[in-house]
Design a protein around this motif. Sequence first.
Motif, PDB file in Angstrom:
ATOM      1  N   ARG A 166      -7.444   6.288   0.965  1.00  0.00           N
ATOM      2  CA  ARG A 166      -7.061   4.893   1.223  1.00  0.00           C
ATOM      3  C   ARG A 166      -5.756   4.546   0.513  1.00  0.00           C
ATOM      4  O   ARG A 166      -4.859   3.914   1.095  1.00  0.00           O
ATOM      5  N   ALA A 167      -5.623   4.976  -0.737  1.00  0.00           N
ATOM      6  CA  ALA A 167      -4.415   4.690  -1.505  1.00  0.00           C
ATOM      7  C   ALA A 167      -3.187   5.310  -0.852  1.00  0.00           C
ATOM      8  O   ALA A 167      -2.114   4.686  -0.778  1.00  0.00           O
ATOM      9  N   PHE A 168      -3.322   6.538  -0.349  1.00  0.00           N
ATOM     10  CA  PHE A 168      -2.172   7.187   0.277  1.00  0.00           C
ATOM     11  C   PHE A 168      -1.823   6.546   1.609  1.00  0.00           C
ATOM     12  O   PHE A 168      -0.640   6.462   1.977  1.00  0.00           O
ATOM     13  N   LEU A 212      -2.496  11.899  -8.233  1.00  0.00           N
ATOM     14  CA  LEU A 212      -2.421  10.529  -8.742  1.00  0.00           C
ATOM     15  C   LEU A 212      -0.984  10.101  -9.040  1.00  0.00           C
ATOM     16  O   LEU A 212      -0.708   8.912  -9.210  1.00  0.00           O
ATOM     17  N   LYS A 213      -0.045  11.029  -9.090  1.00  0.00           N
ATOM     18  CA  LYS A 213       1.303  10.710  -9.568  1.00  0.00           C
ATOM     19  C   LYS A 213       2.027   9.626  -8.772  1.00  0.00           C
ATOM     20  O   LYS A 213       2.696   8.779  -9.372  1.00  0.00           O
ATOM     21  N   PRO A 214       1.959   9.610  -7.429  1.00  0.00           N
ATOM     22  CA  PRO A 214       2.616   8.502  -6.733  1.00  0.00           C
ATOM     23  C   PRO A 214       2.049   7.136  -7.123  1.00  0.00           C
ATOM     24  O   PRO A 214       2.788   6.143  -7.175  1.00  0.00           O
ATOM     25  N   LEU A 215       0.752   7.062  -7.429  1.00  0.00           N
ATOM     26  CA  LEU A 215       0.158   5.802  -7.869  1.00  0.00           C
ATOM     27  C   LEU A 215       0.638   5.447  -9.269  1.00  0.00           C
ATOM     28  O   LEU A 215       0.880   4.272  -9.572  1.00  0.00           O
ATOM     29  N   GLY A 251      -5.183   7.718   6.299  1.00  0.00           N
ATOM     30  CA  GLY A 251      -5.057   8.640   5.189  1.00  0.00           C
ATOM     31  C   GLY A 251      -6.077   9.753   5.285  1.00  0.00           C
ATOM     32  O   GLY A 251      -7.017   9.709   6.099  1.00  0.00           O
ATOM     33  N   ALA A 252      -5.897  10.769   4.465  1.00  0.00           N
ATOM     34  CA  ALA A 252      -6.829  11.888   4.386  1.00  0.00           C
ATOM     35  C   ALA A 252      -6.774  12.463   2.981  1.00  0.00           C
ATOM     36  O   ALA A 252      -5.742  12.389   2.307  1.00  0.00           O
ATOM     37  N   PRO A 303      -6.514   2.808   9.607  1.00  0.00           N
ATOM     38  CA  PRO A 303      -5.393   1.958   9.196  1.00  0.00           C
ATOM     39  C   PRO A 303      -5.783   0.854   8.223  1.00  0.00           C
ATOM     40  O   PRO A 303      -4.950   0.379   7.448  1.00  0.00           O
ATOM     41  N   ASP A 304      -7.057   0.449   8.261  1.00  0.00           N
ATOM     42  CA  ASP A 304      -7.532  -0.584   7.343  1.00  0.00           C
ATOM     43  C   ASP A 304      -8.042  -0.001   6.027  1.00  0.00           C
ATOM     44  O   ASP A 304      -8.504  -0.744   5.152  1.00  0.00           O
ATOM     45  N   GLY A 305      -7.982   1.314   5.881  1.00  0.00           N
ATOM     46  CA  GLY A 305      -8.418   1.950   4.640  1.00  0.00           C
ATOM     47  C   GLY A 305      -9.878   2.336   4.598  1.00  0.00           C
ATOM     48  O   GLY A 305     -10.317   2.973   3.635  1.00  0.00           O
TER      49      GLY A 305
END
Length: 352
Positions: A212-214, A59-62, A279-280, A38-40
């Motif tokens: 982490r980004a997701f 990468l598109k959602p970013l 995330g994964a 949860p903390d990345g």
Amino acid sequence: MTPSLDLSLAGLAAPLAAVVRGPLVESVHLGHVVLTGPDGEAVAGLGDPHARVWPRSSLKPLQAVAALQCGLDLAGDDDRSRRLLALACSSHSGEQRHLDGVLELLAGAGLAPSALRNTPDVPYGAEASAAWRAAGNGPQPLAQNCSGKHAAMLAACVAAGWDTGTYLDAGHPLQRQVRATVADLGSSAHNLTTVDGCGAPLHSLPLSGLARAFGRLAAAPERAPGSPEAAVARAMGSHPEMVGGAGRDVTALLAGVPGLVAKDGADGVYAVGLPDGRGAALKVLDGSDRPRPAVVVALLRLLGVDAPVLDEVGRVPVLGHGRPVGAVRALLPDPLPAAPPPPARALPDGLL
């Protein structure tokens, strides 16, 4: 003399999936996977959880977050905004609803399809491609699976008062914001840049940074409900049919797992995030898409996700004379080994 290549991506790759035909393992796909908490922070993985990869369309959602930060007017809670924002995150199949959405995005910015600079292509989906060709159409930017992203980038440029003819240049203000957003969400400032298949700048991330980004995207509706990240997560969950299309595993997962944020990427990449911030991400070493559904479902099960859609998406049959004679089976151990800390690595030439 042939220049030396950095083959570190192959060095620690582990078996991710086996292709089983009849009683024999016919082939094995190697690669890398990572789970983040949860903390990345990377908590578990196989292969090299911190392998530096090109996320491709994952990468598109970013990139959509960056477009919102630049003024793209799709952050609202109305259905139109969510539908078109989901399209901005898509590798769409080229169905009529996707093409109509791209035209709607462009028209809202006062632009014509000629403003698109992405690579001409026919629709990605088999049925959509057949219909497109039957109508006498050839490759066009509108039909290419990244046209939603490009239309959103153009609309963001219009909103910000920036030049639209050069929106794909790495030095364009929009692309500088994309780079900064990718670095922020992935907590990775030292990223490489190249050009993606659609013509847009593409930024590398450690696999752990992608996961982490997701996780941050999926947690945003609860943690930061007014943020661009939250708008992207809500849009993808509200309109999964715009992110992929009929029969696509990414659409099925988004529709079947509440709060999930997921995006497939070319060359064997997949990333997912859960509402609690976990995330994964995975990278298939040989770039094959074949094992991705089985492996991403195995990762979701390791994260404790239990939904009927996982059985559907994770079933990847191996056919013999048109009937199942085997399957692609994920090989991930339960539990995954603990992830080591990120190594100190020298980056190859090309850092911008």
